[in-house]
Design a protein around this motif. Structure first.
Motif, mmCIF file in Angstrom:
data_model
loop_
_atom_site.group_PDB
_atom_site.id
_atom_site.type_symbol
_atom_site.label_atom_id
_atom_site.label_comp_id
_atom_site.label_asym_id
_atom_site.label_seq_id
_atom_site.Cartn_x
_atom_site.Cartn_y
_atom_site.Cartn_z
ATOM 1 N N GLN A 95 0.821 -1.206 0.000
ATOM 2 C CA GLN A 95 0.000 0.000 0.000
ATOM 3 C C GLN A 95 0.856 1.258 0.000
ATOM 4 O O GLN A 95 0.410 2.295 -0.445
ATOM 5 N N VAL A 96 2.060 1.186 0.548
ATOM 6 C CA VAL A 96 2.962 2.331 0.607
ATOM 7 C C VAL A 96 4.214 1.986 -0.193
ATOM 8 O O VAL A 96 4.519 0.819 -0.409
ATOM 9 N N PRO A 97 4.957 2.987 -0.614
ATOM 10 C CA PRO A 97 6.208 2.686 -1.335
ATOM 11 C C PRO A 97 7.154 1.877 -0.446
ATOM 12 O O PRO A 97 7.303 2.171 0.740
ATOM 13 N N VAL A 98 7.741 0.866 -1.035
ATOM 14 C CA VAL A 98 8.648 0.005 -0.282
ATOM 15 C C VAL A 98 9.938 -0.192 -1.063
ATOM 16 O O VAL A 98 9.986 -0.024 -2.278
ATOM 17 N N MET A 99 10.972 -0.553 -0.316
ATOM 18 C CA MET A 99 12.227 -0.966 -0.920
ATOM 19 C C MET A 99 12.308 -2.472 -0.709
ATOM 20 O O MET A 99 12.228 -2.951 0.425
ATOM 21 N N THR A 100 12.413 -3.226 -1.781
ATOM 22 C CA THR A 100 12.467 -4.682 -1.698
ATOM 23 C C THR A 100 13.899 -5.137 -1.933
ATOM 24 O O THR A 100 14.547 -4.723 -2.897
ATOM 25 N N ILE A 101 14.372 -5.989 -1.028
ATOM 26 C CA ILE A 101 15.733 -6.508 -1.119
ATOM 27 C C ILE A 101 15.640 -8.016 -1.232
ATOM 28 O O ILE A 101 15.111 -8.688 -0.349
ATOM 29 N N ASP A 102 16.127 -8.560 -2.353
ATOM 30 C CA ASP A 102 16.153 -10.006 -2.558
ATOM 31 C C ASP A 102 17.476 -10.541 -2.037
ATOM 32 O O ASP A 102 18.542 -10.114 -2.475
ATOM 33 N N LEU A 103 17.386 -11.474 -1.104
ATOM 34 C CA LEU A 103 18.584 -12.067 -0.517
ATOM 35 C C LEU A 103 18.779 -13.511 -0.970
ATOM 36 O O LEU A 103 19.556 -14.242 -0.399
ATOM 37 N N GLY A 104 18.040 -13.914 -1.969
ATOM 38 C CA GLY A 104 18.134 -15.275 -2.459
ATOM 39 C C GLY A 104 16.773 -15.708 -2.960
ATOM 40 O O GLY A 104 15.801 -14.949 -2.897
#
Length: 131
Positions: A95-104
Motif C-alpha cells: 500500500q505504501v512505497p517500499v524498498m524490496t531486497i532479494d537475498l536469495g
C-alpha cells in the motif's frame, strides 16, 4: 522490680525505604552496554562501577544486540515466500512505497519508506549472519 518491666513491650519502628529501583535513560543504558564491550574490562567490573546487577547488564546487552534498546522495537511484516512454479509473487501488493531486497530465491525483505533505516540495517545484518 526489674528494669525491663518499666519499658513498653511493643515498640513501633518506622521504616523509610526509598527502594533500589533506578530509572536509566536509553542513552545511559547504551553507554553502559558499550562500555561493557571495551577491551580489558569485564562485565562484572562495569556492572559494579554503575551499581547494576550483572543479569541486568546481560539483559541490556541482549536487547542492544537485537535492536530493542533505544528507540523501542519496530516491527516489519515477515512473510514466507512459497515456491511458485509460474514465478508470480504470492505477496500482496504493498500500500505504501517500499524498498524490496532479494537475498536469495527464498528470502526477500520489503522495507516501507517511512521505516527507520538503522533498524532495517540491524534486521539485514541479523539475516545475513543466520544465512
Amino acid at each position: 522490680m526489674d528494669a525491663h518491666e518499666d519499658t513498653p513491650r511493643i515498640q513501633v519502628l518506622s521504616v523509610s525505604d526509598t527502594g533500589r529501583r533506578r530509572r536509566w535513560s536509553d542513552d545511559e543504558k547504551i553507554r553502559i552496554v558499550e562500555e561493557s564491550f571495551g577491551d580489558g574490562v569485564t562485565l562484572a567490573e562495569v556492572a559494579r562501577r554503575h551499581d547494576v546487577s550483572r543479569s541486568q547488564l546481560y539483559d541490556w546487552r541482549y536487547r542492544h544486540k537485537n535492536g530493542l534498546l533505544g528507540s523501542g522495537p519496530q516491527f516489519l511484516r515477515v512473510m514466507k515466500i512459497e515456491d511458485a512454479s509460474d514465478g508470480s509473487d504470492t505477496a500482496p501488493a504493498p500500500q505504501v512505497p517500499v524498498m524490496t531486497i532479494d537475498l536469495g530465491p527464498r528470502c526477500r525483505v520489503a522495507i516501507p519508506s517511512g521505516f527507520d533505516m538503522e533498524a532495517a540495517a540491524h534486521l539485514l545484518n541479523g539475516l545475513m549472519v543466520r544465512s
